[in-house]
Design a protein around this motif. Structure first.
Motif, PDB file in Angstrom:
ATOM      1  N   LYS A  55     -22.312  31.652  43.084  1.00 41.27           N
ATOM      2  CA  LYS A  55     -23.528  32.485  43.044  1.00 41.27           C
ATOM      3  C   LYS A  55     -23.194  33.917  42.658  1.00 41.27           C
ATOM      4  CE  LYS A  55     -26.203  29.301  45.052  1.00 41.27           C
ATOM      5  NZ  LYS A  55     -27.297  28.636  44.326  1.00 41.27           N
ATOM      6  N   GLY A  56     -21.909  34.219  42.624  1.00 39.72           N
ATOM      7  CA  GLY A  56     -21.510  35.590  42.311  1.00 39.72           C
ATOM      8  C   GLY A  56     -21.224  36.382  43.579  1.00 39.72           C
ATOM      9  N   LEU A  57     -21.006  37.667  43.401  1.00 38.48           N
ATOM     10  CA  LEU A  57     -20.691  38.553  44.527  1.00 38.48           C
ATOM     11  C   LEU A  57     -21.973  38.927  45.262  1.00 38.48           C
ATOM     12  CD1 LEU A  57     -18.813  40.366  46.153  1.00 38.48           C
ATOM     13  CD2 LEU A  57     -18.952  42.061  44.337  1.00 38.48           C
ATOM     14  N   THR A  58     -22.130  38.401  46.456  1.00 37.15           N
ATOM     15  CA  THR A  58     -23.294  38.710  47.292  1.00 37.15           C
ATOM     16  C   THR A  58     -22.784  39.167  48.657  1.00 37.15           C
ATOM     17  OG1 THR A  58     -23.481  36.526  48.303  1.00 37.15           O
ATOM     18  CG2 THR A  58     -24.578  36.829  46.184  1.00 37.15           C
ATOM     19  N   GLU A  59     -23.711  39.558  49.521  1.00 39.76           N
ATOM     20  CA  GLU A  59     -23.327  39.993  50.857  1.00 39.76           C
ATOM     21  C   GLU A  59     -22.533  38.893  51.565  1.00 39.76           C
ATOM     22  OE1 GLU A  59     -23.258  42.763  52.221  1.00 39.76           O
ATOM     23  OE2 GLU A  59     -22.605  42.033  54.183  1.00 39.76           O
ATOM     24  N   ARG A  60     -22.981  37.636  51.383  1.00 39.10           N
ATOM     25  CA  ARG A  60     -22.294  36.552  52.068  1.00 39.10           C
ATOM     26  C   ARG A  60     -20.929  36.264  51.471  1.00 39.10           C
ATOM     27  NH1 ARG A  60     -23.982  30.194  52.722  1.00 39.10           N
ATOM     28  NH2 ARG A  60     -24.357  30.374  50.501  1.00 39.10           N
ATOM     29  N   THR A  61     -20.845  36.270  50.138  1.00 35.39           N
ATOM     30  CA  THR A  61     -19.609  35.802  49.500  1.00 35.39           C
ATOM     31  C   THR A  61     -18.559  36.898  49.313  1.00 35.39           C
ATOM     32  OG1 THR A  61     -20.466  36.215  47.261  1.00 35.39           O
ATOM     33  CG2 THR A  61     -20.872  34.045  48.201  1.00 35.39           C
ATOM     34  N   ARG A  62     -18.883  38.123  49.676  1.00 38.93           N
ATOM     35  CA  ARG A  62     -17.962  39.226  49.338  1.00 38.93           C
ATOM     36  C   ARG A  62     -16.606  39.051  50.004  1.00 38.93           C
ATOM     37  NH1 ARG A  62     -17.774  42.826  53.642  1.00 38.93           N
ATOM     38  NH2 ARG A  62     -19.539  42.360  54.993  1.00 38.93           N
ATOM     39  N   ILE A  63     -16.552  38.380  51.166  1.00 39.14           N
ATOM     40  CA  ILE A  63     -15.264  38.144  51.828  1.00 39.14           C
ATOM     41  C   ILE A  63     -14.336  37.330  50.926  1.00 39.14           C
ATOM     42  CG2 ILE A  63     -14.121  37.059  53.796  1.00 39.14           C
ATOM     43  CD1 ILE A  63     -15.718  39.499  54.558  1.00 39.14           C
ATOM     44  N   MET A  64     -14.934  36.347  50.229  1.00 45.07           N
ATOM     45  CA  MET A  64     -14.120  35.492  49.351  1.00 45.07           C
ATOM     46  C   MET A  64     -13.553  36.254  48.161  1.00 45.07           C
ATOM     47  SD  MET A  64     -15.240  31.574  48.741  1.00 45.07           S
ATOM     48  CE  MET A  64     -17.002  31.670  48.927  1.00 45.07           C
ATOM     49  N   PHE A  65     -14.224  37.328  47.780  1.00 45.33           N
ATOM     50  CA  PHE A  65     -13.725  38.155  46.668  1.00 45.33           C
ATOM     51  C   PHE A  65     -12.628  39.104  47.129  1.00 45.33           C
ATOM     52  CE2 PHE A  65     -17.627  36.588  44.900  1.00 45.33           C
ATOM     53  CZ  PHE A  65     -17.466  36.615  43.522  1.00 45.33           C
ATOM     54  N   GLY A  66     -12.437  39.205  48.428  1.00 43.16           N
ATOM     55  CA  GLY A  66     -11.454  40.135  48.980  1.00 43.16           C
ATOM     56  C   GLY A  66     -10.055  39.554  48.983  1.00 43.16           C
ATOM     57  N   PRO A  67      -9.144  40.220  49.686  1.00 41.25           N
ATOM     58  CA  PRO A  67      -7.741  39.785  49.709  1.00 41.25           C
ATOM     59  C   PRO A  67      -7.567  38.452  50.449  1.00 41.25           C
ATOM     60  CG  PRO A  67      -8.104  41.656  51.176  1.00 41.25           C
ATOM     61  CD  PRO A  67      -9.364  41.469  50.405  1.00 41.25           C
ATOM     62  N   PRO A  68      -6.486  37.737  50.160  1.00 36.99           N
ATOM     63  CA  PRO A  68      -6.227  36.447  50.801  1.00 36.99           C
ATOM     64  C   PRO A  68      -5.942  36.589  52.291  1.00 36.99           C
ATOM     65  CG  PRO A  68      -4.337  37.139  49.501  1.00 36.99           C
ATOM     66  CD  PRO A  68      -5.445  38.092  49.191  1.00 36.99           C
ATOM     67  N   ALA A  69      -6.105  35.440  52.979  1.00 37.96           N
ATOM     68  CA  ALA A  69      -5.807  35.311  54.415  1.00 37.96           C
ATOM     69  C   ALA A  69      -6.881  35.874  55.320  1.00 37.96           C
ATOM     70  CB  ALA A  69      -4.457  35.925  54.781  1.00 37.96           C
ATOM     71  N   ARG A  70      -8.014  36.279  54.752  1.00 37.32           N
ATOM     72  CA  ARG A  70      -9.126  36.693  55.608  1.00 37.32           C
ATOM     73  C   ARG A  70      -9.973  35.472  55.955  1.00 37.32           C
ATOM     74  NH1 ARG A  70      -8.742  42.611  54.332  1.00 37.32           N
ATOM     75  NH2 ARG A  70     -10.878  42.992  53.661  1.00 37.32           N
ATOM     76  N   ALA A  71     -10.689  35.567  57.094  1.00 38.83           N
ATOM     77  CA  ALA A  71     -11.563  34.476  57.523  1.00 38.83           C
ATOM     78  C   ALA A  71     -12.923  34.606  56.854  1.00 38.83           C
ATOM     79  CB  ALA A  71     -11.725  34.507  59.034  1.00 38.83           C
ATOM     80  N   TYR A  72     -13.373  33.523  56.218  1.00 36.15           N
ATOM     81  CA  TYR A  72     -14.739  33.461  55.687  1.00 36.15           C
ATOM     82  C   TYR A  72     -15.501  32.471  56.561  1.00 36.15           C
ATOM     83  CZ  TYR A  72     -18.617  32.037  52.679  1.00 36.15           C
ATOM     84  OH  TYR A  72     -19.868  31.704  52.199  1.00 36.15           O
ATOM     85  N   ILE A  73     -16.422  32.985  57.352  1.00 32.77           N
ATOM     86  CA  ILE A  73     -17.147  32.156  58.315  1.00 32.77           C
ATOM     87  C   ILE A  73     -18.644  32.320  58.079  1.00 32.77           C
ATOM     88  CG2 ILE A  73     -17.631  31.770  60.768  1.00 32.77           C
ATOM     89  CD1 ILE A  73     -14.831  33.160  61.236  1.00 32.77           C
ATOM     90  N   TYR A  74     -19.354  31.194  58.027  1.00 33.42           N
ATOM     91  CA  TYR A  74     -20.798  31.274  57.810  1.00 33.42           C
ATOM     92  C   TYR A  74     -21.505  30.249  58.684  1.00 33.42           C
ATOM     93  CZ  TYR A  74     -19.793  27.211  55.001  1.00 33.42           C
ATOM     94  OH  TYR A  74     -19.358  25.984  54.591  1.00 33.42           O
ATOM     95  N   LEU A  75     -22.808  30.466  58.874  1.00 40.30           N
ATOM     96  CA  LEU A  75     -23.644  29.550  59.645  1.00 40.30           C
ATOM     97  C   LEU A  75     -24.208  28.505  58.697  1.00 40.30           C
ATOM     98  CD1 LEU A  75     -24.928  29.135  62.499  1.00 40.30           C
ATOM     99  CD2 LEU A  75     -26.895  30.403  61.629  1.00 40.30           C
TER     100      LEU A  75
END
Length: 166
Positions: A55-75
């Motif tokens: 979907k591109g860079l959105t508020e929800r997906t911005r973590i995935m665009f960031g550096p590796p090893a971060r947690a991406y958690i969603y409901l």
DNA sequence: ACGATGATGAAC
DNA sequence: TTCATCATCGTA
């Protein structure tokens, strides 16, 4: 031994497979729970229609665009959480969904058991004292492969054998 | 087979 | 602002 950032700064399909057999460790209060990872899925970049980042860079997906090893958690479905770990270099949106462990067999149940929710979204899983991954000495297991679950909408991407389990 | 239950993104 | 959709799970 804790997994380092370098482990996650690689091809997502490789990371998804190598996470099998590793331990997910959760500390809540004084209690530490460690459980072996048994099932993962790879979500690979903007072209992968099954990946939220398509979907591109959105508020929800911005973590995935960031550096590796971060947690991406969603409901998901209004009542369950899903835990992912971001992979690949910063700017390339990809992650591995932790689908199952010895303690719980689905992504929703896993998060419920380990008390993982959106408050942990974005934390660094290499620097956190609440949630991290560990390598423990043991024999490598045979890796099974299958299609990713619940992504029938993703066109040709739905047939990628990017789900791995032991 | 289906309902619970709410965030998300796209359309309007 | 509304609407369809959704990386699930438990009950039937």
């Amino acid at each position: 031994m804790k997994l380092k950032r370098k482990f996650f700064n690689r091809n997502t399909v490789i990371v998804a497979q190598e996470l099998l057999g590793k331990y997910l460790v959760r500390r809540v209060g004084g209690k530490v729970i460690a459980t072996r990872i048994t099932e993962t899925e790879a979500y690979c970049g903007r072209n992968d229609l099954a990946c939220h980042a398509s979907k591109g860079l959105t508020e929800r997906t911005r973590i995935m665009f960031g550096p590796p090893a971060r947690a991406y958690i969603y409901l998901i479905y209004g009542m369950y959480h899903c835990l992912n770990v971001v992979t690949e270099k910063e700017g390339y949106p990809a992650a591995v969904l932790i689908r199952g462990c010895e303690l719980a067999n689905g992504p929703g149940k896993l998060c419920r058991e380990l008390k993982i929710n959106k408050k942990l979204n974005g934390i660094d899983l290499c620097g956190s004292k609440e949630l991290w991954f560990e390598d423990r000495v043991e024999r490598p297991a045979k890796i099974n492969k299958g299609n990713r679950i619940g992504v029938d909408y993703a066109g040709k991407w739905k047939d990628k054998l990017w789900r791995f389990y032991i």
